[in-house]
Write a protein that holds these residues in place. Sequence first.
Motif, PDB file in Angstrom:
ATOM      1  N   VAL A  31      31.511  76.101  -8.753  1.00 53.42           N
ATOM      2  CA  VAL A  31      31.708  74.662  -8.922  1.00 53.42           C
ATOM      3  C   VAL A  31      31.334  74.264 -10.342  1.00 53.42           C
ATOM      4  N   ALA A  32      31.936  73.173 -10.799  1.00 54.23           N
ATOM      5  CA  ALA A  32      31.682  72.726 -12.174  1.00 54.23           C
ATOM      6  C   ALA A  32      30.315  72.088 -12.318  1.00 54.23           C
ATOM      7  N   GLY A  36      29.062  63.541  -7.559  1.00 55.71           N
ATOM      8  CA  GLY A  36      29.672  62.875  -6.429  1.00 55.71           C
ATOM      9  C   GLY A  36      30.910  63.568  -5.915  1.00 55.71           C
ATOM     10  N   ASP A  37      31.729  64.103  -6.824  1.00 58.10           N
ATOM     11  CA  ASP A  37      32.943  64.795  -6.396  1.00 58.10           C
ATOM     12  C   ASP A  37      32.610  65.990  -5.509  1.00 58.10           C
ATOM     13  N   LEU A  38      31.599  66.767  -5.895  1.00 58.30           N
ATOM     14  CA  LEU A  38      31.208  67.912  -5.083  1.00 58.30           C
ATOM     15  C   LEU A  38      30.648  67.463  -3.734  1.00 58.30           C
ATOM     16  N   LEU A  45      31.431  72.484  -0.495  1.00 59.47           N
ATOM     17  CA  LEU A  45      30.090  72.752   0.020  1.00 59.47           C
ATOM     18  C   LEU A  45      30.106  73.946   0.970  1.00 59.47           C
ATOM     19  N   ALA A  46      31.177  74.061   1.756  1.00 64.07           N
ATOM     20  CA  ALA A  46      31.295  75.205   2.662  1.00 64.07           C
ATOM     21  C   ALA A  46      31.415  76.511   1.879  1.00 64.07           C
ATOM     22  N   GLY A 136      26.964  60.670   0.101  1.00 70.39           N
ATOM     23  CA  GLY A 136      27.978  61.714   0.097  1.00 70.39           C
ATOM     24  C   GLY A 136      29.362  61.256   0.508  1.00 70.39           C
ATOM     25  N   ARG A 137      29.463  60.053   1.084  1.00 72.13           N
ATOM     26  CA  ARG A 137      30.755  59.474   1.472  1.00 72.13           C
ATOM     27  C   ARG A 137      30.771  58.011   1.070  1.00 72.13           C
TER      28      ARG A 137
END
Length: 286
Positions: A31-32, A36-38, A45-46, A136-137
């Motif tokens: 991941v970069a 928030g995008d992650l 995340l999985a 997260g949402r």
Amino acid sequence: MKLLRVGPAGAERPALLDQDGNTVRDLSGLVADIDGDLLADASALARIRAAADAGDLPALEADGLRIGAPVARIGKVVCIGLNYHDHAAETGADTPAEPVVFFKAADTVVGPNDTVLVPRRSRKTDWEVELAVVIGRTARYVDDDEDPLAYVAGYAVAHDVSEREFQIERGGTWDKGKNCETFNPLGPWLVTADEVPEPQALGLKLWVNGEQKQNGTTADQIFPVAEVVRYVSQFMTLYPGDVINTGTPAGVALGRPEPKPYLRAGDVVELEIEGLGRQRQEFKDA
């Protein structure tokens, strides 16, 4: 999972704290960044979980490795004031009928062990250990029949450093005493919500120069985490990566007898929340 960001300020890389609690694993190949995008991307995340379980993540040399704030590009830091029964009592304030809401600018956020600057002309710089909630949402107008905790990506330790003269005695809102440079150390890591099934059962502690000043529990919150998320969403949209500081228990300098032991350059503050890690900051003059 315990997600963190390590490296020089402004050049942190994403990482994960291994289950042994000591080994830092590099996530930069997956991941970069942790932002928030992650946090809004369940598939990403999985992938991190799968790689961690498979032992595919390379270890980083932890010695001398700076830990940054665990979330990058925070949109806003929403804060809840007077949210513990014992803290409201020690300051002589009435128990709020609704959450007291104020903001810290995102650029007040620094790493958990970074230097904190005592503002120029400050006489009343104070400490506050707080539970930080990371969204997260996207949350807007969360209904009474919804679970507000479903919008939470995870939790972290926050230090809501405050200048009480600027906050209380200089007129206007609290913002002048809350937004000084470096006034929101965050981390050391973001603990995902699945590892914190009960956010109202966490112990919070803080020491100044080795002397314990705060020893509280989130069970004493006037407005619990779920209610805070629901309430705030009625007035503003919460986006992935936004942070909510949920208040501090009793034991701050403001609540002590005169002469109140406010912080000065050279003081060392250490703080921790059960299961969420520990911070340490040396205070210096701005």
